[in-house]
Design a protein around this motif. Structure first.
Motif, short mmCIF file in Angstrom:
data_model
loop_
_atom_site.label_atom_id
_atom_site.label_comp_id
_atom_site.label_asym_id
_atom_site.label_seq_id
_atom_site.Cartn_x
_atom_site.Cartn_y
_atom_site.Cartn_z
N ASP A 89 0.78 -1.23 0.00
CA ASP A 89 0.00 0.00 0.00
C ASP A 89 0.82 1.29 0.00
OD1 ASP A 89 1.03 -0.25 2.54
OD2 ASP A 89 -0.88 0.02 3.58
N GLU A 90 2.10 1.18 -0.39
CA GLU A 90 2.93 2.37 -0.32
C GLU A 90 4.08 2.31 -1.33
OE1 GLU A 90 4.18 4.79 3.56
OE2 GLU A 90 5.14 2.83 3.45
N LEU A 91 4.41 3.47 -1.88
CA LEU A 91 5.59 3.63 -2.72
C LEU A 91 6.69 4.27 -1.88
CD1 LEU A 91 3.79 5.19 -5.81
CD2 LEU A 91 4.91 2.96 -5.80
N VAL A 92 7.93 3.86 -2.15
CA VAL A 92 9.06 4.46 -1.47
C VAL A 92 10.04 4.99 -2.52
CG1 VAL A 92 10.42 2.34 -1.23
CG2 VAL A 92 10.74 4.19 0.41
N LEU A 93 10.68 6.08 -2.20
CA LEU A 93 11.61 6.73 -3.12
C LEU A 93 12.72 5.78 -3.54
CD1 LEU A 93 12.51 9.43 -4.43
CD2 LEU A 93 13.80 9.88 -2.33
N GLY A 94 12.98 5.75 -4.84
CA GLY A 94 14.07 4.96 -5.41
C GLY A 94 15.08 5.88 -6.07
N PRO A 95 15.92 5.35 -6.92
CA PRO A 95 16.92 6.17 -7.61
C PRO A 95 16.28 7.33 -8.39
CG PRO A 95 17.44 3.86 -7.86
CD PRO A 95 16.07 3.93 -7.25
N PHE A 96 16.93 8.50 -8.34
CA PHE A 96 16.38 9.67 -9.02
C PHE A 96 17.48 10.68 -9.31
CE2 PHE A 96 16.38 10.92 -4.60
CZ PHE A 96 16.66 12.28 -4.61
N GLN A 97 17.11 11.68 -10.11
CA GLN A 97 17.94 12.85 -10.40
C GLN A 97 17.09 14.07 -10.10
OE1 GLN A 97 21.19 12.63 -12.24
NE2 GLN A 97 20.99 10.53 -11.51
N GLY A 98 17.60 14.97 -9.27
CA GLY A 98 16.86 16.18 -8.93
C GLY A 98 17.00 16.52 -7.47
N LEU A 99 16.18 17.45 -7.01
CA LEU A 99 16.19 17.86 -5.62
C LEU A 99 15.67 16.73 -4.73
CD1 LEU A 99 14.83 21.52 -5.90
CD2 LEU A 99 17.20 20.78 -5.56
N PRO A 100 15.97 16.77 -3.43
CA PRO A 100 15.40 15.77 -2.53
C PRO A 100 13.88 15.71 -2.69
CG PRO A 100 17.04 17.08 -1.38
CD PRO A 100 16.85 17.71 -2.74
N ALA A 101 13.34 14.51 -2.49
CA ALA A 101 11.92 14.29 -2.80
C ALA A 101 11.20 13.64 -1.62
CB ALA A 101 11.82 13.39 -4.03
N CYS A 102 9.89 13.58 -1.74
CA CYS A 102 9.07 12.86 -0.76
C CYS A 102 9.57 11.42 -0.71
CB CYS A 102 7.62 12.86 -1.19
SG CYS A 102 6.91 14.51 -1.39
N ILE A 103 9.66 10.88 0.49
CA ILE A 103 10.20 9.53 0.63
C ILE A 103 9.12 8.47 0.45
CG2 ILE A 103 11.33 7.92 2.22
CD1 ILE A 103 12.82 10.37 3.36
N ARG A 104 7.95 8.68 1.01
CA ARG A 104 6.88 7.68 0.93
C ARG A 104 5.60 8.30 0.39
NH1 ARG A 104 8.19 2.87 3.07
NH2 ARG A 104 10.15 2.83 4.24
N ILE A 105 4.93 7.56 -0.48
CA ILE A 105 3.67 8.00 -1.06
C ILE A 105 2.67 6.85 -0.92
CG2 ILE A 105 2.47 8.72 -3.16
CD1 ILE A 105 5.13 9.93 -4.14
N PRO A 106 1.55 7.08 -0.22
CA PRO A 106 0.54 6.03 -0.10
C PRO A 106 -0.09 5.72 -1.47
CG PRO A 106 0.21 7.76 1.54
CD PRO A 106 1.23 8.26 0.56
N LEU A 107 -0.41 4.47 -1.69
CA LEU A 107 -1.08 4.05 -2.91
C LEU A 107 -2.39 4.83 -3.04
CD1 LEU A 107 -0.01 1.93 -4.85
CD2 LEU A 107 -1.62 0.32 -3.88
N GLY A 108 -2.64 5.39 -4.22
CA GLY A 108 -3.86 6.14 -4.47
C GLY A 108 -3.73 7.62 -4.16
N LYS A 109 -2.60 8.07 -3.61
CA LYS A 109 -2.40 9.48 -3.28
C LYS A 109 -1.48 10.13 -4.29
CE LYS A 109 -4.73 9.17 0.53
NZ LYS A 109 -6.05 9.75 0.66
N GLY A 110 -1.78 11.36 -4.67
CA GLY A 110 -0.96 12.09 -5.62
C GLY A 110 -0.95 11.41 -6.98
N VAL A 111 -0.16 11.94 -7.88
CA VAL A 111 -0.08 11.41 -9.24
C VAL A 111 0.58 10.03 -9.24
CG1 VAL A 111 0.67 11.84 -11.61
CG2 VAL A 111 -0.01 13.77 -10.17
N CYS A 112 1.69 9.91 -8.51
CA CYS A 112 2.40 8.62 -8.48
C CYS A 112 1.56 7.53 -7.85
CB CYS A 112 3.73 8.77 -7.74
SG CYS A 112 4.95 9.74 -8.63
N GLY A 113 0.96 7.81 -6.71
CA GLY A 113 0.13 6.81 -6.03
C GLY A 113 -1.10 6.44 -6.83
#
Length: 160
Positions: free
Chosen positions: A62-86
């Motif tokens: 029920d959750e996404l966690v931050l993985g490899p990326f390029q850019g500024l620091p980001a949200c670490i955890r995103i609940p499933l169904g929340k925001g665009v990624c969820g």
């Protein structure tokens, strides 16, 4: 899902080249994080006018966690169904958002982001994460970008 009215500045054949380059770069490497790290670096080099590109990976059911990326620091955890990624992870659908401020429940990890495209990473019919690309410009991405990134994601899935 919102659709873009602008046209991609990236020709379709460039996306095909990107997919081939990713396949060659990751060929023979079995470490998931190494391949995701190189994939985010490759995409960061490929795109102009973006401020963040990377991956969120499923952590449990029920959750996404931050993985490899390029850019500024980001949200670490995103609940499933929340925001665009969820939402993309929950629905298993690519999301093209012309204006993130118009997306209900948008999670503002970087206040500079104005538009976004998210592609679910699906392996054996199960979402294992999402590819997220943000831009500081409104309406930066097009349906052509979505198709090209879906092609890229299909190649990536073979290597993670």
């Amino acid at each position: 899902m919102f659709t873009s009215t602008t046209y991609s500045t990236i020709p379709t054949e460039k996306y095909a080249q990107l997919a081939k380059q990713a396949d060659a770069l990751m060929s023979g490497e079995t470490n998931r994080y190494a391949n995701l790290s190189n994939a985010s670096a490759l995409l960061n080099q490929f795109f102009d006018r973006i401020n963040w590109v990377g991956f969120y990976l499923m952590d449990g059911d029920d959750e996404l966690v931050l993985g490899p990326f390029q850019g500024l620091p980001a949200c670490i955890r995103i609940p499933l169904g929340k925001g665009v990624c969820g939402t993309s992870a929950l629905t298993k659908e690519s999301m093209l958002v012309r204006d993130v401020n118009a997306f209900p429940g948008h999670i503002a990890c970087d206040a500079a982001s104005r538009s976004e495209v998210v592609i679910p990473l699906i392996q054996n019919e199960k979402v294992i994460g999402v590819l997220d690309v943000d831009s500081p410009e409104l309406d930066r991405f097009s349906e052509q970008d979505v198709r090209g990134l879906e092609e890229f994601a299909a190649v990536l899935i073979k290597h993670i």
